[in-house]
Structure formats: structure tokens, C-alpha cells
Write a protein that holds these residues in place. Structure first.
Motif, PDB file in Angstrom:
ATOM      1  N   GLY A 121     -29.408  -5.677   3.090  1.00  0.00           N
ATOM      2  CA  GLY A 121     -28.389  -6.484   3.210  1.00  0.00           C
ATOM      3  C   GLY A 121     -28.143  -6.969   4.663  1.00  0.00           C
ATOM      4  O   GLY A 121     -28.902  -6.533   5.702  1.00  0.00           O
ATOM      5  N   TRP A 253     -18.283  -7.171   6.346  1.00  0.00           N
ATOM      6  CA  TRP A 253     -18.763  -7.371   4.936  1.00  0.00           C
ATOM      7  C   TRP A 253     -20.131  -7.065   5.138  1.00  0.00           C
ATOM      8  O   TRP A 253     -20.931  -7.514   6.095  1.00  0.00           O
ATOM      9  CB  TRP A 253     -18.408  -8.726   4.367  1.00  0.00           C
ATOM     10  N   SER A 255     -23.432  -8.258   3.073  1.00  0.00           N
ATOM     11  CA  SER A 255     -23.977  -8.875   1.713  1.00  0.00           C
ATOM     12  C   SER A 255     -25.215  -8.485   1.362  1.00  0.00           C
ATOM     13  O   SER A 255     -26.164  -8.491   2.281  1.00  0.00           O
ATOM     14  CB  SER A 255     -23.851 -10.529   2.183  1.00  0.00           C
ATOM     15  N   ARG A 303     -25.596 -12.253  -5.425  1.00  0.00           N
ATOM     16  CA  ARG A 303     -24.888 -11.690  -3.847  1.00  0.00           C
ATOM     17  C   ARG A 303     -23.713 -10.819  -4.394  1.00  0.00           C
ATOM     18  O   ARG A 303     -22.799 -10.978  -5.053  1.00  0.00           O
ATOM     19  CB  ARG A 303     -24.581 -12.966  -3.395  1.00  0.00           C
ATOM     20  N   ARG A 305     -20.954  -8.231  -2.553  1.00  0.00           N
ATOM     21  CA  ARG A 305     -20.357  -7.954  -1.155  1.00  0.00           C
ATOM     22  C   ARG A 305     -19.888  -6.611  -0.871  1.00  0.00           C
ATOM     23  O   ARG A 305     -19.155  -6.118  -1.976  1.00  0.00           O
ATOM     24  CB  ARG A 305     -19.144  -8.960  -0.853  1.00  0.00           C
TER      25      ARG A 305
END
Length: 493
Positions: A121, A253, A255, A303, A305
Motif C-alpha cells: 500500500g 489514507w 491505498s 483499490r 482505502r
């Protein structure tokens, strides 16, 4: 030549002949097999024993329905007897040689169904924590404080001093009316100041001090990073013009790029453990905040989050992380060490250990993989011993002997395959199937998206057209999701 020499040569010739005969007898006794291929021969009697077929030990996959000479080697074909079939369905190895061959066994165990996934990530800004600084009225930039994009600020840190001429005149009028003792006019003047963009705090300061304050100092509404600062000293700005943009760092965040095949195991709110190279040995806990609806067409990844707390501001956008996602259920399943599986391309096999040093190839149906173990849905039972190391040596020996694992029955018939339902709208119908903009398949943990599904029966789309709202039922197969039912929702022409 002496008689002694002749005698020696005769003995040597006799020894060679006996050795050749012994070797041939040994091959007959040890290189028997029971292939389970697609060729079947009618049993033939040979004495009191029934012969299934004849074969060449060097090419056991080829079967012959009568005895004779092998077309491959200069030797006679060997009979395969019916009463020897059970003994030849497995490979026998002297137990004393097990350690020398490097064979290691593992046990098929039962445990809870758990999803575990390791993905990479990238830390990024939390786009929900953004503050925009705008001019409340037209004016001139008198001062820009020493700030630049990338600076980390505390809340209320000053950014710009703005001179607003209209405020000066309005404040003078307000102060003049303050001495008129006309409450109505004073209230109207105060309301005008508010409409010009002055805050209640600023109006109170003017009223208490009796002095005009035409210069407005704009500060950062939140703690964070300056993303934009589009203002310079001496500039003229209009009302509503954006002067700065600040991104908070309280929560960031992460990802994640989740493989498409694992997307069904991800749910919103799922716990995530993140490890960053910048902080070795430290585990950060977060939750899945959102599963974005689009899949990357190049990497075939979804994707996801994840929201991570960042109270001390150590996590900076651009940092990389390794995330661990896990989820356990109450369902109990069989688990097999992944290293024990032999994948042929068409099937998955394991070598099952039996008593007396016997090893039998067995076809298995597999499920998901987690932490070095793979779920077994068909072919094995709890407590069975399988070969976890050295199985490829046994598989090669089984292939030389013509042994094949019997085809395992399908774990479910068509009637018992579970269906997963969702509602959606028909986007297109073509030879590839039906393209649907569907809602989430909750039983699959699959978010809503637009994708093309193959049809179990082409007749399912008869009477449907693009734009129709439908209820779709899909089954999960090795080839992906297949539409089993497609029902037009009521109220449509």
C-alpha cells in the motif's frame, strides 16, 4: 587353450545369462502398475488368473489386448492381472528408505475458515480532511506570512493579511450610529457588517474598541500541510477567491492494491494491520474505509482505502506499507499444507500416505489459501497423512508406472450450487453475455460495479433490452461468475 580357461569362460557365460534372467524377473515383479486411463481391456484368462491387459514396463501407459513382443523394446509384454490391481494402485517404498528420500508427512487438519491477505500500500492524504481559505470580501493583500506549500502548520496559524476598503466605511458608519441611541439603526448597521463578511468576533472587537479594523488576518482553519498558497503581497483579490488550501494529517489514507481474485474477501470496516519500513517492528491498526468501484485494467487489482490514525503526524503521504488483512468465520473446513499440492495444470493432486510404506495419488478440489495452508473441499478427510516434501519424486515414479489418480467427483451439483443475488440495470447484450451495472452481491462481499457476465443459458436475455432493471442471480465457478437467473423487475413495459 587349457581346460581351465574353457571352464572359466563357460561359468562366466552362465553367470551373465542368469543375471539377465534375474533382472528380467525383477522387472516383472516390481514394475507392475494399475493405470486408470481411458483404455479398458476385457479380462482374459491365463491359467486360473484373469488378465486385464498386457504392457511394456518401459511404456506402461500403452496397453495391449493380447500377449506378444513389445513394439518399443526387445522384450515380451507383461500381463496385468485383475487380482493384482488393488496392490498396484499405489507406490510401495521400504519404510527404512523414507528418510533417505527426504519424505516428510503432514496431517490434514480441520479449523475455522479464515481469510488472510498480504498486500502493498501507499500512504496518501485524507481528502475528507481539507480546509480551503477564501477571501470574504474584495480587497488587497497587505502581507503574506512566511509560508510555502509543504509547510506543516498548527490550527489558526496566520497566512495572509487582507485590506478590505469596504469594511472601513461600514465600520465607521456603525461606530457613528452607536452614539445615536437608536437601537433599530444600530441593529441594521450590525447586520450590514455581517453581510459584508465580518465575523461576530470582529464586530465585537470594533464595538468595544471604537476603532475600525479594515485589515483581516486569515489563518489556517485546521492543523495540517499547506497544499496550495496562491497569493502574493500587493495582489488584488475578489470576494470568494481561494487563497490557500490545507490538508489535515490527523488521519491518513492507505491505498491498497488488492488482486481481483481476492476482492470478495474484503469488507468495509475490516481490521487491517500495517507495517511501514520507516518504523520497523511497529504495527499500525486501521480499518477498511472504502472499496473503490473500479478495477485497474492493467494490474487487475481493486483499490481498497484504509484509514489510519496519525495523531503525531509521523505518517507522511508517499510512504510505503505492507498491510495484513484477516477475517475469521465460524465455518469449519479442512486445511492442507500448500507445499503438499502437485498442480498439473488441469488438476491438483496430493500423495496420501498409507500403512506399510504405500503412497497413493489422490485428486483434490481446493479453496482459498491462507498462511501457507490451502482449504480442501473434496478428496481428503481429517487426519489423513499427506506427503509435504518429496511428493514430486513419488509423482514421477507414479507417472513411470502409469498410475493416475481417479477423477474426483464434483463437490456440488448444479442444483446445489449457491446463488448470489443483486439488483442492477442492463447496459448491453452481446455474444459475450450481458453487461450489467449491478449493486453489491452481499453474500460474496462484492461491491457494486459494471461488468460483463457470461450466461448459463442464452435464453435468459430473451425479452430484455438495454436500460431494463433486473434482479440477477449468479453462481461462482472456476471460470468466474455466471448468470443463472435474470428477472426483469416489475413495473417495466
Amino acid at each position: 587353450m587349457s581346460a581351465r580357461i574353457w571352464t572359466g569362460m563357460a561359468l562366466a557365460g552362465l553367470s551373465l545369462a542368469l543375471g539377465a534372467a534375474g533382472g528380467y524377473w525383477f522387472a516383472q515383479q516390481h514394475m507392475t502398475s494399475m493405470p486408470t486411463g481411458n483404455a479398458e481391456a476385457t479380462p482374459v484368462s491365463q491359467g486360473e488368473r484373469k488378465v486385464l491387459y498386457w504392457y511394456d514396463p518401459m511404456y506402461p501407459q500403452q496397453k495391449f489386448d493380447k500377449p506378444g513382443k513389445s513394439p518399443f523394446m526387445d522384450m515380451a509384454l507383461i500381463p496385468q492381472y485383475a487380482d493384482a490391481a488393488a496392490d498396484n494402485a499405489a507406490i510401495s517404498i521400504d519404510p527404512s528408505l523414507t528418510q533417505n528420500l527426504g519424505l516428510r508427512l503432514a496431517t490434514v487438519t480441520r479449523g475455522p475458515l479464515a481469510n488472510s491477505l498480504e498486500v502493498a500500500g501507499l500512504v496518501s492524504f485524507n481528502e475528507r480532511e481539507v480546509a480551503v481559505v477564501q477571501a470574504r470580501a474584495a480587497g488587497f493583500v497587505e502581507r503574506v506570512y512566511a509560508r510555502a506549500p509543504g509547510d506543516v502548520l498548527q490550527a489558526d496559524a496566520p497566512l495572509v493579511d487582507l485590506l478590505i476598503p469596504d469594511w472601513a466605511a461600514a465600520q465607521e458608519e456603525f461606530l457613528a450610529l452607536k452614539h445615536s441611541n437608536d437601537a433599530g439603526l444600530l441593529a441594521a448597521a450590525r447586520q450590514r457588517l455581517r453581510l459584508l463578511g465580518m465575523s461576530t468576533t470582529l464586530i465585537s472587537q470594533v464595538e468595544r474598541s471604537g476603532k475600525t479594523r479594515p485589515v483581516l488576518t486569515l489563518g489556517s482553519p485546521i492543523s495540517g500541510v499547506v497544499q496550495e498558497l496562491d497569493v502574493r503581497t500587493g495582489m488584488t483579490v475578489a470576494a470568494g477567491a481561494t487563497l490557500a488550501r490545507v490538508n489535515g494529517l490527523g488521519r491518513v489514507w492507505l491505498s491498497l492494491a488488492v488482486p481481483e481474485a481476492e476482492a470478495g474477501a474484503i469488507t468495509r470496516g475490516q481490521a487491517v494491520e500495517a507495517r511501514l519500513p520507516a518504523f520497523p517492528g511497529e504495527v499500525l491498526a486501521g480499518t477498511v474505509d472504502a472499496i473503490l468501484p473500479e478495477t485497474n485494467p492493467d494490474s487487475r487489482t481493486l483499490r481498497v482505502r484504509v484509514e489510519l490514525p496519525n495523531p503525531d503526524g509521523r505518517l507522511r503521504p508517499g510512504m510505503t506499507a505492507q498491510a495484513h488483512l484477516s477475517r475469521s468465520t465460524s465455518q469449519s473446513v479442512l486445511w492442507l499444507p500448500s507445499e503438499a499440492i502437485i498442480r498439473t495444470g488441469r488438476r491438483a493432486l496430493v500423495m496420501v500416505a498409507e500403512e506399510g510404506g504405500r503412497y497413493r495419488p489422490v485428486e483434490v478440489h481446493l479453496g482459498q489459501e491462507s498462511a501457507g495452508k490451502t482449504m480442501v473441499t473434496q478428496g481428503l478427510t481429517e487426519g489423513q497423512q499427506v506427503v509435504a516434501s518429496g511428493q514430486f519424486l513419488l509423482d514421477s515414479e507414479a507417472s513411470l508406472k502409469g498410475l493416475e489418480a481417479p477423477v474426483a467427483p464434483e463437490p456440488m451439483t448444479k442444483a446445489t450450487v449457491p446463488l448470489h443475488e443483486a439488483e442492477g440495470q442492463v447496459v448491453a447484450i452481446d455474444n459475450a453475455g450481458v453487461t450489467l451495472a449491478h449493486g453489491p452481491f452481499k453474500t460474496l462481499g462484492m461491491p457494486g460495479m459494471t461488468m460483463t457476465f457470461p450466461l448459463a443459458d442464452p435464453a435468459l436475455v430473451v425479452g430484455l433490452k438495454a436500460g431494463d432493471k433486473v434482479r440477477v442471480s449468479v453462481s461462482q465457478t472456476d471460470a468466474g461468475l455466471v448468470v443463472e437467473r435474470l428477472e426483469k423487475l416489475g413495473g417495466q413495459p
